[in-house]
Design a protein around this motif. Structure first.
Motif, PDB file in Angstrom:
ATOM      1  N   ASN A 359      53.075  24.332  -5.911  1.00 50.88           N
ATOM      2  CA  ASN A 359      52.986  23.217  -6.858  1.00 50.88           C
ATOM      3  C   ASN A 359      51.567  22.676  -7.013  1.00 50.88           C
ATOM      4  N   ILE A 360      50.588  23.402  -6.516  1.00 50.46           N
ATOM      5  CA  ILE A 360      49.210  22.944  -6.568  1.00 50.46           C
ATOM      6  C   ILE A 360      48.738  22.831  -8.021  1.00 50.46           C
ATOM      7  N   LYS A 361      47.979  21.769  -8.308  1.00 52.99           N
ATOM      8  CA  LYS A 361      47.442  21.566  -9.656  1.00 52.99           C
ATOM      9  C   LYS A 361      45.927  21.716  -9.713  1.00 52.99           C
ATOM     10  N   SER A 362      45.252  21.398  -8.609  1.00 58.79           N
ATOM     11  CA  SER A 362      43.798  21.464  -8.576  1.00 58.79           C
ATOM     12  C   SER A 362      43.374  22.149  -7.276  1.00 58.79           C
ATOM     13  N   LEU A 363      42.453  23.119  -7.375  1.00 58.60           N
ATOM     14  CA  LEU A 363      42.124  23.946  -6.208  1.00 58.60           C
ATOM     15  C   LEU A 363      40.640  24.271  -6.152  1.00 58.60           C
ATOM     16  N   PHE A 364      40.100  24.187  -4.944  1.00 55.71           N
ATOM     17  CA  PHE A 364      38.802  24.786  -4.651  1.00 55.71           C
ATOM     18  C   PHE A 364      38.921  25.576  -3.363  1.00 55.71           C
ATOM     19  N   VAL A 365      38.613  26.855  -3.447  1.00 56.96           N
ATOM     20  CA  VAL A 365      38.563  27.719  -2.276  1.00 56.96           C
ATOM     21  C   VAL A 365      37.534  28.799  -2.580  1.00 56.96           C
ATOM     22  N   ILE A 366      36.884  29.317  -1.562  1.00 57.80           N
ATOM     23  CA  ILE A 366      35.796  30.274  -1.758  1.00 57.80           C
ATOM     24  C   ILE A 366      36.327  31.705  -1.630  1.00 57.80           C
ATOM     25  N   PHE A 367      36.069  32.506  -2.668  1.00 54.66           N
ATOM     26  CA  PHE A 367      36.467  33.909  -2.660  1.00 54.66           C
ATOM     27  C   PHE A 367      35.228  34.776  -2.459  1.00 54.66           C
ATOM     28  N   ASN A 368      35.326  35.721  -1.550  1.00 51.81           N
ATOM     29  CA  ASN A 368      34.225  36.663  -1.345  1.00 51.81           C
ATOM     30  C   ASN A 368      34.236  37.747  -2.407  1.00 51.81           C
ATOM     31  N   ASN A 369      33.138  38.446  -2.509  1.00 49.03           N
ATOM     32  CA  ASN A 369      33.060  39.585  -3.415  1.00 49.03           C
ATOM     33  C   ASN A 369      34.163  40.593  -3.083  1.00 49.03           C
ATOM     34  N   GLY A 370      34.882  41.043  -4.100  1.00 50.13           N
ATOM     35  CA  GLY A 370      35.959  42.001  -3.910  1.00 50.13           C
ATOM     36  C   GLY A 370      37.324  41.368  -3.718  1.00 50.13           C
ATOM     37  N   GLU A 371      37.423  40.033  -3.789  1.00 50.56           N
ATOM     38  CA  GLU A 371      38.704  39.349  -3.573  1.00 50.56           C
ATOM     39  C   GLU A 371      39.292  38.791  -4.863  1.00 50.56           C
ATOM     40  N   ILE A 372      38.945  39.400  -5.994  1.00 49.30           N
ATOM     41  CA  ILE A 372      39.448  38.910  -7.272  1.00 49.30           C
ATOM     42  C   ILE A 372      40.972  39.005  -7.345  1.00 49.30           C
ATOM     43  N   ASN A 373      41.554  39.963  -6.604  1.00 48.86           N
ATOM     44  CA  ASN A 373      43.022  40.102  -6.610  1.00 48.86           C
ATOM     45  C   ASN A 373      43.698  38.887  -5.987  1.00 48.86           C
ATOM     46  N   ILE A 374      43.008  38.218  -5.056  1.00 48.43           N
ATOM     47  CA  ILE A 374      43.590  37.014  -4.455  1.00 48.43           C
ATOM     48  C   ILE A 374      43.641  35.893  -5.485  1.00 48.43           C
ATOM     49  N   CYS A 392      30.402  31.593  -7.787  1.00 43.42           N
ATOM     50  CA  CYS A 392      30.010  32.886  -8.346  1.00 43.42           C
ATOM     51  C   CYS A 392      28.587  33.205  -7.920  1.00 43.42           C
ATOM     52  N   GLY A 393      28.301  34.511  -7.826  1.00 47.44           N
ATOM     53  CA  GLY A 393      26.958  34.929  -7.460  1.00 47.44           C
ATOM     54  C   GLY A 393      26.982  35.858  -6.263  1.00 47.44           C
ATOM     55  N   TYR A 394      25.856  35.976  -5.629  1.00 49.85           N
ATOM     56  CA  TYR A 394      25.694  36.892  -4.500  1.00 49.85           C
ATOM     57  C   TYR A 394      26.730  36.612  -3.417  1.00 49.85           C
ATOM     58  N   ARG A 395      27.423  37.672  -2.987  1.00 50.96           N
ATOM     59  CA  ARG A 395      28.471  37.620  -1.957  1.00 50.96           C
ATOM     60  C   ARG A 395      29.791  37.060  -2.467  1.00 50.96           C
ATOM     61  N   TYR A 396      29.789  36.519  -3.673  1.00 51.58           N
ATOM     62  CA  TYR A 396      31.017  35.931  -4.214  1.00 51.58           C
ATOM     63  C   TYR A 396      31.435  36.654  -5.491  1.00 51.58           C
ATOM     64  N   LEU A 397      32.416  36.146  -6.162  1.00 48.93           N
ATOM     65  CA  LEU A 397      32.884  36.759  -7.405  1.00 48.93           C
ATOM     66  C   LEU A 397      31.835  36.634  -8.492  1.00 48.93           C
ATOM     67  N   THR A 398      31.879  37.534  -9.463  1.00 44.04           N
ATOM     68  CA  THR A 398      30.956  37.449 -10.591  1.00 44.04           C
ATOM     69  C   THR A 398      31.549  36.549 -11.666  1.00 44.04           C
ATOM     70  N   GLU A 399      30.669  36.001 -12.490  1.00 44.82           N
ATOM     71  CA  GLU A 399      31.138  35.144 -13.580  1.00 44.82           C
ATOM     72  C   GLU A 399      32.080  35.904 -14.514  1.00 44.82           C
ATOM     73  N   LYS A 400      31.725  37.156 -14.806  1.00 48.35           N
ATOM     74  CA  LYS A 400      32.521  37.940 -15.754  1.00 48.35           C
ATOM     75  C   LYS A 400      33.941  38.161 -15.243  1.00 48.35           C
ATOM     76  N   GLU A 401      34.091  38.560 -13.972  1.00 49.66           N
ATOM     77  CA  GLU A 401      35.445  38.844 -13.474  1.00 49.66           C
ATOM     78  C   GLU A 401      36.264  37.572 -13.324  1.00 49.66           C
ATOM     79  N   VAL A 402      35.612  36.451 -13.056  1.00 47.84           N
ATOM     80  CA  VAL A 402      36.341  35.191 -13.002  1.00 47.84           C
ATOM     81  C   VAL A 402      36.877  34.827 -14.383  1.00 47.84           C
ATOM     82  N   LEU A 403      36.035  34.952 -15.411  1.00 51.29           N
ATOM     83  CA  LEU A 403      36.474  34.624 -16.769  1.00 51.29           C
ATOM     84  C   LEU A 403      37.600  35.545 -17.221  1.00 51.29           C
ATOM     85  N   GLU A 404      37.490  36.829 -16.912  1.00 50.83           N
ATOM     86  CA  GLU A 404      38.550  37.774 -17.292  1.00 50.83           C
ATOM     87  C   GLU A 404      39.864  37.444 -16.594  1.00 50.83           C
ATOM     88  N   THR A 405      39.778  37.054 -15.331  1.00 53.07           N
ATOM     89  CA  THR A 405      40.992  36.717 -14.583  1.00 53.07           C
ATOM     90  C   THR A 405      41.619  35.443 -15.106  1.00 53.07           C
TER      91      THR A 405
END
Length: 499
Positions: A359-374, A392-405
């Motif tokens: 039932n979460i409505k607002s979330l912040f959690v850090i995803f490492n590079n390669g964890e877009i499936n999570i 987004c950025g080094y060691r984390y998800l890219t802007e492009k894959e976040v927007l696509e997801t």
């Protein structure tokens, strides 16, 4: 014929402008009635002219304007006292003021008064025998006495001790304090301050205490115990401070406290956490333990099994407990959560959000590079999700894959994306525009708030000149709302007014 709205109607309208100071300022110039209503709102909390703590605290011109107006409001005996001590502070006008501005205040901050006086008088030449410290104290003391005489109903009082003079409050002659609902103080104030306040004030709804040592005056404990409906509690442990000795006084409020904020930067921290289970009706918990505080959150081990049936907001602004402790806590409490903020990049913990927080409505959690499936799994499992912040950025998800997801997997009610840029990343104008087009063509149309958060050392290609043209185009089409924030500004909002 000009029709004038009644004063109570205007007041109701202007109350909604409380966060829009520029519009309120323009209302000052319409006529006397509009001016009076606007002034009452603007002066209700005159101390909220804040800048980032990493910039100049307050423009000197603003501090000078506030102090000169307050000096003009002083009674004649106070003005004469300053004159005898050769303290000359100019006033806005030699004529009587239109309003008694001090009487409009609902918030009294002793520390803000000290800062304003200090910033204005710091460079003034000394032409008497008083030291700068004593001169500042004399001015501040007269201003404070005026407020205690003039404020008929005080909502909030802030008084912390930082190696300065103590002000001799006499609450017997401060009737406005009876309506006090919020107190912010440090534990090392004179015991007489707490004793006098405890005799008059029994309806505090919010208490904020900074602990600079382990000692807690009995008078402060008594003040806390005497409150009838305490709702919000903030405890901060600084230097060698600890809140452990205040815990027994909190037991009476186990059923009423709904918001709890715990903060520590004590590198030898010995402030317990297990007492949190006293408050079974908590709706909001915020932990802010510095990475340099020395705590290992081991005490959270006792909390992981406890159930808070009404808990809706959980934030870890800095250090987090061990992932296994936090996962167990989410298993027991995640179903009721509406907002979750975790500064941790652990795969198992991120996956547990999809399993335990439907039932979460607002979330912040850090995803490492390669964890877009999570991130995809969270969108699929958390169908009430409306807002998410990702790095987004080094060691984390890219802007492009976040927007696509986001465009492919976010639920129907999703409408806010915050991207924290930790390093420059690349996204082309074509990819950005494709995202906006696909968002615009979603079956359940929502205007997307796209907020970029970046520090002073990073510049994202997402907000380069070419992409900004694309962003402006789709803003004008009503597809998105775009915002830009600094990192400190965003973090201040997450604290949610506790400071």
């Amino acid at each position: 014929m000009v029709c004038q709205l009644p004063a109570d109607c205007l007041n109701e309208i202007f109350e909604h402008l409380d966060d829009d100071k520029l519009t309120l300022y323009s209302c000052l110039l319409v006529n006397h009635l509009w001016c009076e209503i606007s002034v009452r709102i603007l002066w209700r909390n005159i101390w909220n002219f804040r800048c980032s703590i990493f910039r100049q605290y307050r423009p000197l011109s603003v501090a000078t304007s506030i102090l000169s107006t307050l000096i003009a409001c002083l009674p004649n005996e106070s003005k004469e006292l300053l004159y005898k001590n050769k303290i000359f502070i100019s006033t806005p006008t030699s004529k009587p003021l239109f309003f008694n501005y001090a009487a409009f205040c609902k918030v009294l901050s002793i520390n803000e008064i000290n800062r304003i006086v200090d910033s204005v008088l710091r460079d003034e030449p000394t032409i008497n025998s008083l030291s700068l410290k004593d001169r500042n104290f004399l001015v501040a003391n007269e201003v404070i006495k005026m407020f205690t005489d003039q404020i008929s109903s005080l909502n909030k009082l802030t008084y912390h001790h930082y190696n300065q003079h103590h002000y001799n409050f006499s609450f017997t002659y401060f009737p406005g304090v009876r309506n006090l609902s919020e107190l912010r103080c440090s534990s090392n104030l004179p015991s007489n301050f707490f004793h006098q306040l405890s005799q008059i004030c029994h309806n505090l709804r919010s208490i904020f205490i900074k602990f600079h040592n382990d000692d807690v005056p009995n008078e402060l404990k008594e003040l806390i115990s005497l409150q009838n409906n305490l709702k919000h509690l903030t405890l901060l442990a600084y230097f060698n401070g600890s809140w452990k000795n205040i815990i027994p006084a909190l037991a009476k409020h186990s059923n009423t406290i709904t918001k709890l904020y715990l903060d520590s930067d004590n590198y030898k921290d010995n402030s317990p956490l297990s007492f949190v289970i006293l408050f079974s009706n908590l709706q909001e918990i915020i932990f802010s333990f510095s990475f340099f505080s020395g705590t290992d959150f081991e005490d959270f081990k006792k909390l992981q099994y406890f159930n808070f049936p009404n808990l809706q907001i959980l934030k870890f602004l800095d250090q987090c407990p061990k992932p296994e402790y936090l996962m167990k806590f989410l298993e027991n409490n995640g179903k009721s959560l509406k907002k979750l903020y975790i500064t941790e990049n652990n795969m198992a913990l991120s996956l547990s959000i999809a399993n335990f927080c439907p039932n979460i409505k607002s979330l912040f959690v850090i995803f490492n590079n390669g964890e877009i499936n999570i991130l995809q799994n969270i969108f699929i499992s958390c169908q009430y999700l409306e807002s998410i912040k990702v790095w987004c950025g080094y060691r984390y998800l890219t802007e492009k894959e976040v927007l696509e997801t986001v465009v492919n997997y976010s639920p129907n009610n999703f409408h806010e994306l915050k991207i924290y840029i930790s390093n420059p990343d690349f996204i082309s104008s074509e990819d950005l525009e494709l995202f906006f087009i696909r968002w615009m063509n979603r079956t359940h149309k929502r205007v997307l708030s796209l907020i970029i958060i970046k520090d002073d050392y990073c510049c994202s290609s997402l907000v380069n000149e070419g992409n900004m043209k694309i962003i402006k185009k789709y803003e004008n089409l009503g597809v998105i709302r775009f915002g830009n924030k600094g990192y400190e500004e965003e973090e201040d909002e997450e604290i949610n007014g506790y400071y």
